[in-house]
Design a protein around this motif. Structure first.
Motif, short mmCIF file in Angstrom:
data_model
loop_
_atom_site.label_atom_id
_atom_site.label_comp_id
_atom_site.label_asym_id
_atom_site.label_seq_id
_atom_site.Cartn_x
_atom_site.Cartn_y
_atom_site.Cartn_z
N GLY A 228 0.80 -1.23 0.00
CA GLY A 228 0.00 0.00 0.00
C GLY A 228 0.83 1.27 0.00
O GLY A 228 0.28 2.38 -0.13
N GLN A 229 2.15 1.13 0.12
CA GLN A 229 3.01 2.31 0.14
C GLN A 229 3.14 2.89 -1.27
O GLN A 229 3.22 2.16 -2.25
CB GLN A 229 4.39 1.92 0.67
N THR A 244 6.58 7.07 -13.29
CA THR A 244 5.20 7.16 -12.79
C THR A 244 5.18 6.72 -11.33
O THR A 244 6.20 6.27 -10.79
CB THR A 244 4.25 6.27 -13.60
N GLU A 245 4.01 6.83 -10.70
CA GLU A 245 3.87 6.40 -9.31
C GLU A 245 2.65 5.50 -9.16
O GLU A 245 1.70 5.57 -9.92
CB GLU A 245 3.72 7.61 -8.38
N GLY A 246 2.73 4.61 -8.16
CA GLY A 246 1.62 3.72 -7.85
C GLY A 246 1.78 3.21 -6.44
O GLY A 246 2.58 3.71 -5.66
N LYS A 261 0.43 -1.19 -8.43
CA LYS A 261 -0.86 -0.86 -9.05
C LYS A 261 -0.91 0.64 -9.33
O LYS A 261 -0.77 1.46 -8.41
CB LYS A 261 -2.00 -1.26 -8.12
N MET A 262 -1.08 0.99 -10.61
CA MET A 262 -1.09 2.39 -11.00
C MET A 262 -2.48 3.01 -10.76
O MET A 262 -3.46 2.30 -10.46
CB MET A 262 -0.70 2.52 -12.47
N GLN A 263 -2.55 4.32 -10.89
CA GLN A 263 -3.81 5.02 -10.60
C GLN A 263 -4.95 4.56 -11.52
O GLN A 263 -6.11 4.51 -11.11
CB GLN A 263 -3.62 6.54 -10.73
N GLY A 264 -4.64 4.24 -12.75
CA GLY A 264 -5.67 3.81 -13.69
C GLY A 264 -6.04 2.34 -13.53
O GLY A 264 -6.84 1.83 -14.32
N GLY A 265 -5.45 1.62 -12.56
CA GLY A 265 -5.76 0.23 -12.32
C GLY A 265 -4.79 -0.74 -12.98
O GLY A 265 -4.84 -1.95 -12.73
N GLN A 266 -3.91 -0.23 -13.82
CA GLN A 266 -2.92 -1.10 -14.47
C GLN A 266 -1.88 -1.57 -13.46
O GLN A 266 -1.48 -0.83 -12.56
CB GLN A 266 -2.24 -0.33 -15.61
#
Length: 282
Positions: A228-229, A244-246, A261-266
């Motif tokens: 979750g970090q 990018t960040e996730g 897990k990226m912001q768009g769900g990928q």
């Protein structure tokens, strides 16, 4: 010849023993049974000599016979002849990259000394490992070719790390938990830690007894990223770098594959670097 004459002398002494039933549980009974098992038989005699003196003499003769037996050494004889330096040089070249001081012993094959040959070619059989006891192939490349296999032993004396004290499972190792030792690495379990850098920031996955060699399979990396970090992901390709960040989907240690897990769900996967960045190639 000496053994035969000793047994003959013992047989003559037995002729003075009076043959009578003896218990197999007495010293005399056991001694008579031993003599019979070796083919030495008592003969009947009407006279009764001093039994104790005769038995003492027989025991001394039996001891003398045992001492005359040849002693065979289990130690193999070193290989002699011109093949020895050729094989030794070959093995020294092959072991040049091993982590320690290498010593090589080459023994004579059980089949005997190698035949003479002007053109010898050492080689390693398929799957052979230059570690501990090995077998080295030798070819004779002449008009009368032959191939033999020669036993050899490779010792590698170097530094390894052992537990300086008892280490519990789940315990994070510190420099005080390990101590450097020197020994023949070929006699130690596989995966023994040879580099102190491999002990930095690791956790014992199993109990390690004090004095035991520390093996890599008993260690796991300490997690530097928690589930979750927020974590940075860097993707590198030919002529470009994308950052990018996730969120990390699991706890992760340095050098392991981690999913983010990226912001768009990928979901992207990459290797966690010591600086906490996930690196992936495209």
């Amino acid at each position: 010849m000496q053994r035969s004459s000793t047994i003959d002398a013992g047989t003559q002494v037995i002729k003075y023993l009076h043959r009578q039933p003896t218990s197999p549980h007495t010293d005399e009974g056991l001694f008579r049974a031993t003599l019979r098992s070796k083919g030495i038989h008592e003969e009947a005699n009407t006279q009764r000599p001093h039994r104790r003196i005769a038995m003492t003499l027989l025991m001394q003769l039996a001891t003398a016979a045992a001492l005359t037996q040849p002693v065979h050494s289990a130690t193999p004889a070193p290989l002699s002849g011109s093949a020895h330096p050729i094989i030794e040089q070959f093995l020294l070249q092959q072991t040049a990259g091993l982590p320690g001081k290498v010593s090589i012993a080459i023994d004579t094959p059980r089949s005997g000394a190698l035949p003479s040959c002007d053109v010898l070619e050492p080689f390693l059989p398929p799957g052979a490992r230059l570690w501990g006891r090995i077998s080295v192939g030798v070819r004779c490349n002449t008009s009368q070719p032959w191939t033999r296999y020669v036993p050899a032993q490779i010792k590698v004396v170097g530094t390894y790390y052992a537990a300086a004290r008892h280490i519990d499972a789940g315990q994070t190792l510190t420099p005080a938990d390990a101590e450097a030792r020197e020994g023949d690495l070929t006699t130690l379990p596989g995966g023994v830690v040879l580099d102190p850098a491999q002990l930095s920031g690791v956790i014992a996955s199993n109990r390690i007894a004090s004095g035991s060699p520390i093996r890599r399979e008993l260690l796991r990396g300490a997690s530097i990223v928690r589930q979750g970090q927020n974590i940075k992901v860097v993707t590198q390709g030919a002529g470009f770098v994308v950052s990018t960040e996730g969120k990390a989907m699991t706890d992760a240690a340095v050098g392991v594959l981690v999913q983010v897990k990226m912001q768009g769900g990928q979901v992207l996967s990459g290797i966690l670097r010591p600086d906490g960045v996930v690196e992936r190639s495209n």
